[in-house]
Design a protein around this motif. Structure first.
Motif, PDB file in Angstrom:
ATOM      1  N   THR A 196       0.862  -1.178   0.000  1.00  0.00           N
ATOM      2  CA  THR A 196       0.000   0.000   0.000  1.00  0.00           C
ATOM      3  C   THR A 196       0.901   1.231   0.000  1.00  0.00           C
ATOM      4  O   THR A 196       2.123   1.119  -0.028  1.00  0.00           O
ATOM      5  CB  THR A 196      -0.972  -0.005   1.202  1.00  0.00           C
ATOM      6  N   TYR A 253      -3.898   3.774   4.413  1.00  0.00           N
ATOM      7  CA  TYR A 253      -3.075   2.702   4.968  1.00  0.00           C
ATOM      8  C   TYR A 253      -3.267   2.534   6.469  1.00  0.00           C
ATOM      9  O   TYR A 253      -2.934   1.502   7.043  1.00  0.00           O
ATOM     10  CB  TYR A 253      -1.597   2.928   4.631  1.00  0.00           C
ATOM     11  N   TYR A 308      -4.909  -0.666   7.920  1.00  0.00           N
ATOM     12  CA  TYR A 308      -4.164  -1.887   8.229  1.00  0.00           C
ATOM     13  C   TYR A 308      -3.546  -1.833   9.622  1.00  0.00           C
ATOM     14  O   TYR A 308      -3.469  -2.855  10.308  1.00  0.00           O
ATOM     15  CB  TYR A 308      -3.107  -2.131   7.156  1.00  0.00           C
ATOM     16  N   LYS A 310       3.516  -2.908   9.922  1.00  0.00           N
ATOM     17  CA  LYS A 310       4.226  -2.216   8.848  1.00  0.00           C
ATOM     18  C   LYS A 310       5.665  -2.727   8.864  1.00  0.00           C
ATOM     19  O   LYS A 310       6.458  -2.384   9.727  1.00  0.00           O
ATOM     20  CB  LYS A 310       4.179  -0.700   9.064  1.00  0.00           C
TER      21      LYS A 310
END
Length: 212
Positions: A164, A170, A173, A180
């Motif tokens: 992404t 984002y 998520y 991440k």
């Protein structure tokens, strides 16, 4: 709001392309004609890279789509390879499209670098996830994401990842417990008016989450 999920069909392609075009804001940096070509090309690429799909229907309108890939069972049907080739040829026959495509081909390079930086072997991938702007924040994306999580668990896919960037939501998520794992900033200076973009790789490990 009632959200119905069902598998994607080829009749859904035009609407999915429209969602892709608006989600990635193609018309901000190219003509409508080339934006349509980009959306077709992007979807054609995604069709070579999935094993399961669902679309979300609200009031008889397709408003979102998700593609999942289980690496253990992934095979690309020949018809989708052919579709991808046709869209690539169509792009190459248009000068503006060629120029834009040459810029965006670097995204694949970025993705490979992110995957290498993440340093994991993944069993699955969330290869496409897009929600129509008119339905964002209304639980549609959440329902599709929950479908993906359940499906991966049922198929014993222990971990999965997705790409992404800062042009997308984002934070969704982060909110849903993904990690991440890698990021990279790139500025497409060839595209007028496009700000530097940060690209991310997020992942989710079911075993690790259970252990936590």
């Amino acid at each position: 709001m009632t959200v119905e999920l069902r598998p994607m069909t080829e009749k859904d392609f035009p609407k999915i392309e429209s969602i892709i075009k608006s989600s990635w804001r193609y018309e901000d940096f190219c003509s409508p004609k080339v934006a349509n070509k980009l959306a077709k090309s992007f979807l054609a690429g995604c069709l070579t890279d999935y094993t399961d799909s669902q679309v979300a229907i609200v009031n008889n309108k397709l408003v979102a789509v998700i593609f999942l890939k289980n690496n253990a069972i992934h095979r690309t049907p020949f018809k989708y390879r052919l579709k991808q080739l046709k869209t690539m040829i169509s792009m190459m026959l248009n000068k503006e499209a060629r120029n834009v495509a040459s810029v965006f081909s670097y995204v694949e390079v970025i993705d490979k670098k992110l995957l290498k930086e993440a340093g994991h072997d993944y069993a699955g991938e969330l290869s496409l996830f897009a929600v129509d702007e008119t339905c964002q924040g209304q639980g549609v994306g959440k329902k599709l994401f929950q479908y993906a999580m359940t499906t991966f668990q049922e198929q014993q896919v222990d971990n999965f990842y997705l790409y992404t960037d800062t042009t997308c939501n984002y934070g969704f998520y982060d909110y849903h417990g993904m990690t991440k794992r890698a990021e990279m900033v790139h500025h497409f200076t060839q595209l007028a008016g496009v700000e530097p973009t940060t690209f991310f790789l997020y992942d989710y490990d079911f075993k690790q989450k259970d252990a936590d």
